[in-house]
Design a protein around this motif. Structure first.
Motif, PDB file in Angstrom:
ATOM      1  N   ASP A 122     -41.520 -13.221  -8.810  1.00 20.27           N
ATOM      2  CA  ASP A 122     -41.812 -13.818  -7.502  1.00 20.27           C
ATOM      3  C   ASP A 122     -41.558 -15.319  -7.533  1.00 20.27           C
ATOM      4  O   ASP A 122     -41.006 -15.891  -6.584  1.00 20.27           O
ATOM      5  CB  ASP A 122     -43.263 -13.551  -7.102  1.00 20.27           C
ATOM      6  N   LEU A 123     -41.958 -15.950  -8.633  1.00 19.96           N
ATOM      7  CA  LEU A 123     -41.736 -17.386  -8.773  1.00 19.96           C
ATOM      8  C   LEU A 123     -40.246 -17.711  -8.760  1.00 19.96           C
ATOM      9  O   LEU A 123     -39.806 -18.653  -8.085  1.00 19.96           O
ATOM     10  CB  LEU A 123     -42.370 -17.878 -10.086  1.00 19.96           C
ATOM     11  N   LEU A 124     -39.449 -16.924  -9.490  1.00 20.63           N
ATOM     12  CA  LEU A 124     -38.013 -17.177  -9.540  1.00 20.63           C
ATOM     13  C   LEU A 124     -37.364 -16.938  -8.180  1.00 20.63           C
ATOM     14  O   LEU A 124     -36.458 -17.677  -7.777  1.00 20.63           O
ATOM     15  CB  LEU A 124     -37.372 -16.293 -10.608  1.00 20.63           C
ATOM     16  N   ARG A 125     -37.836 -15.926  -7.463  1.00 18.20           N
ATOM     17  CA  ARG A 125     -37.326 -15.694  -6.096  1.00 18.20           C
ATOM     18  C   ARG A 125     -37.633 -16.892  -5.199  1.00 18.20           C
ATOM     19  O   ARG A 125     -36.787 -17.342  -4.412  1.00 18.20           O
ATOM     20  CB  ARG A 125     -37.966 -14.436  -5.499  1.00 18.20           C
ATOM     21  N   GLU A 126     -38.854 -17.407  -5.311  1.00 17.76           N
ATOM     22  CA  GLU A 126     -39.255 -18.550  -4.489  1.00 17.76           C
ATOM     23  C   GLU A 126     -38.414 -19.777  -4.797  1.00 17.76           C
ATOM     24  O   GLU A 126     -37.978 -20.493  -3.901  1.00 17.76           O
ATOM     25  CB  GLU A 126     -40.738 -18.854  -4.714  1.00 17.76           C
ATOM     26  N   ARG A 127     -38.174 -20.012  -6.091  1.00 22.23           N
ATOM     27  CA  ARG A 127     -37.366 -21.171  -6.468  1.00 22.23           C
ATOM     28  C   ARG A 127     -35.943 -21.025  -5.947  1.00 22.23           C
ATOM     29  O   ARG A 127     -35.351 -21.995  -5.457  1.00 22.23           O
ATOM     30  CB  ARG A 127     -37.348 -21.325  -7.999  1.00 22.23           C
ATOM     31  N   ALA A 128     -35.385 -19.815  -6.074  1.00 25.10           N
ATOM     32  CA  ALA A 128     -34.023 -19.578  -5.599  1.00 25.10           C
ATOM     33  C   ALA A 128     -33.939 -19.764  -4.084  1.00 25.10           C
ATOM     34  O   ALA A 128     -32.965 -20.314  -3.561  1.00 25.10           O
ATOM     35  CB  ALA A 128     -33.569 -18.179  -6.000  1.00 25.10           C
ATOM     36  N   ALA A 129     -34.955 -19.318  -3.379  1.00 27.72           N
ATOM     37  CA  ALA A 129     -34.973 -19.455  -1.920  1.00 27.72           C
ATOM     38  C   ALA A 129     -35.008 -20.918  -1.493  1.00 27.72           C
ATOM     39  O   ALA A 129     -34.541 -21.273  -0.405  1.00 27.72           O
ATOM     40  CB  ALA A 129     -36.178 -18.715  -1.337  1.00 27.72           C
ATOM     41  N   GLU A 130     -35.522 -21.772  -2.362  1.00 28.11           N
ATOM     42  CA  GLU A 130     -35.585 -23.207  -2.087  1.00 28.11           C
ATOM     43  C   GLU A 130     -34.328 -23.936  -2.559  1.00 28.11           C
ATOM     44  O   GLU A 130     -34.270 -25.169  -2.525  1.00 28.11           O
ATOM     45  CB  GLU A 130     -36.816 -23.817  -2.769  1.00 28.11           C
ATOM     46  N   GLY A 131     -33.329 -23.178  -3.029  1.00 29.45           N
ATOM     47  CA  GLY A 131     -32.059 -23.791  -3.429  1.00 29.45           C
ATOM     48  C   GLY A 131     -31.895 -24.034  -4.909  1.00 29.45           C
ATOM     49  O   GLY A 131     -30.920 -24.669  -5.336  1.00 29.45           O
ATOM     50  N   CYS A 132     -32.818 -23.550  -5.725  1.00 30.27           N
ATOM     51  CA  CYS A 132     -32.749 -23.725  -7.171  1.00 30.27           C
ATOM     52  C   CYS A 132     -31.843 -22.643  -7.770  1.00 30.27           C
ATOM     53  O   CYS A 132     -31.996 -21.457  -7.465  1.00 30.27           O
ATOM     54  CB  CYS A 132     -34.145 -23.632  -7.775  1.00 30.27           C
ATOM     55  N   ALA A 133     -30.874 -23.037  -8.586  1.00 34.13           N
ATOM     56  CA  ALA A 133     -29.987 -22.084  -9.262  1.00 34.13           C
ATOM     57  C   ALA A 133     -30.695 -21.538 -10.499  1.00 34.13           C
ATOM     58  O   ALA A 133     -31.133 -22.306 -11.358  1.00 34.13           O
ATOM     59  CB  ALA A 133     -28.681 -22.753  -9.661  1.00 34.13           C
ATOM     60  N   VAL A 134     -30.805 -20.214 -10.580  1.00 32.55           N
ATOM     61  CA  VAL A 134     -31.532 -19.571 -11.677  1.00 32.55           C
ATOM     62  C   VAL A 134     -30.557 -18.745 -12.503  1.00 32.55           C
ATOM     63  O   VAL A 134     -29.853 -17.879 -11.966  1.00 32.55           O
ATOM     64  CB  VAL A 134     -32.661 -18.665 -11.140  1.00 32.55           C
ATOM     65  N   ARG A 135     -30.527 -19.018 -13.814  1.00 37.66           N
ATOM     66  CA  ARG A 135     -29.677 -18.249 -14.732  1.00 37.66           C
ATOM     67  C   ARG A 135     -30.533 -17.734 -15.886  1.00 37.66           C
ATOM     68  O   ARG A 135     -31.176 -18.525 -16.579  1.00 37.66           O
ATOM     69  CB  ARG A 135     -28.537 -19.109 -15.280  1.00 37.66           C
ATOM     70  N   ILE A 136     -30.527 -16.423 -16.070  1.00 40.46           N
ATOM     71  CA  ILE A 136     -31.317 -15.791 -17.122  1.00 40.46           C
ATOM     72  C   ILE A 136     -30.361 -15.031 -18.032  1.00 40.46           C
ATOM     73  O   ILE A 136     -29.606 -14.170 -17.571  1.00 40.46           O
ATOM     74  CB  ILE A 136     -32.362 -14.814 -16.552  1.00 40.46           C
ATOM     75  N   ALA A 137     -30.388 -15.318 -19.328  1.00 43.69           N
ATOM     76  CA  ALA A 137     -29.562 -14.604 -20.302  1.00 43.69           C
ATOM     77  C   ALA A 137     -30.470 -13.982 -21.357  1.00 43.69           C
ATOM     78  O   ALA A 137     -31.185 -14.695 -22.073  1.00 43.69           O
ATOM     79  CB  ALA A 137     -28.559 -15.549 -20.968  1.00 43.69           C
TER      80      ALA A 137
END
Length: 248
Positions: A122-137
């Motif tokens: 949920d936190l990562l979704r919220e950050r992405a919705a605010e324009g934050c690029a999220v990359r998980i490897a």
């Protein structure tokens, strides 16, 4: 003590104190002291003079071979934790919560994040919705490097199971704008957790699970520092990683 090497190179090339001084923009008396008194110029000046003379700088001034003294503490080092287990998960969560531009995670599994903080997706979704690029490897469970890590930790196939569990946790995020999930097969020397200009580096120690290994907290301080070294490492691994496809 005279600098016989410098004197010989200058004589062979027809250099005088005045001509070499003009070339490197110093006083001729400085060049005379280099030659006759064995003085060593500043490193930048020495390099310029050696280039003009066509000679190796260390052959002319062996003293420049001495290593520069290391700084006691990097200006980018915020904190050093002896073990990841000593750190509350809130440290990781708060960093991600504050991120506005980028969140990068490079791990084999790190299932402790979801286990200790079930709202991570949920936190990562919220950050992405605010324009934050999220990359998980996360690690590819079928990779020989992942399997070797399990043997080193004496966990057997446990790490492979954790990699699959990590992927299961993150898979619901596939297809969400601003979030990318990939699997990698690299030999991982450190787990990386980046949020904008802050970075947690969890060292990997042979035979030790990541929770028992040190973590250093870095904050970027200009170009070319430790932070940028690890950030470039993440990017290099990311380029080799395989995108996780959205189910259905």
């Amino acid at each position: 003590m005279r600098n016989a090497r410098l004197r010989a190179v200058m004589a062979a090339g027809g250099w005088t104190y005045a001509t070499l001084a003009k070339e490197v923009e110093v006083d001729p008396k400085s060049v005379e002291r280099w030659a006759n008194l064995g003085r060593t110029p500043r490193r930048a000046t020495a390099l310029q003079a050696a280039e003009a003379l066509g000679e190796d700088v260390h052959a002319l001034w062996p003293a420049l071979r001495q290593a520069r003294p290391a700084r006691a503490i990097s200006p980018e080092l915020v904190a050093l934790h002896e073990q990841r287990a000593d750190m509350p998960v809130s440290t990781f969560v708060e960093m991600m919560t504050q991120a506005s531009k980028r969140i990068d995670v490079l791990v084999y599994a790190a299932v402790f994040l979801h286990e200790a903080y079930p709202r991570l997706n949920d936190l990562l979704r919220e950050r992405a919705a605010e324009g934050c690029a999220v990359r998980i490897a996360v690690g590819d469970a079928d990779s020989s490097n992942v399997q070797a890590r399990g043997q080193e930790e004496q966990f057997g196939h446990g790490i492979e199971s954790r990699c699959r569990l990590a992927l299961m946790h993150y898979r619901p995020l596939t297809g969400i704008p601003g979030i990318e999930i990939r699997t990698h097969q690299t030999t991982l020397y450190n787990s990386l957790y980046r949020a904008d200009d802050q970075l947690l580096v969890n060292a990997h120690v042979w035979g030790v699970n990541a929770y028992g290994a040190p973590v250093w907290h870095l904050r970027r301080n200009g170009e070319g520092g430790m932070f940028d070294t690890y950030a470039a490492s993440f990017d290099a691994v990311w380029e080799t990683a395989e995108p996780v496809q959205q189910e259905g």
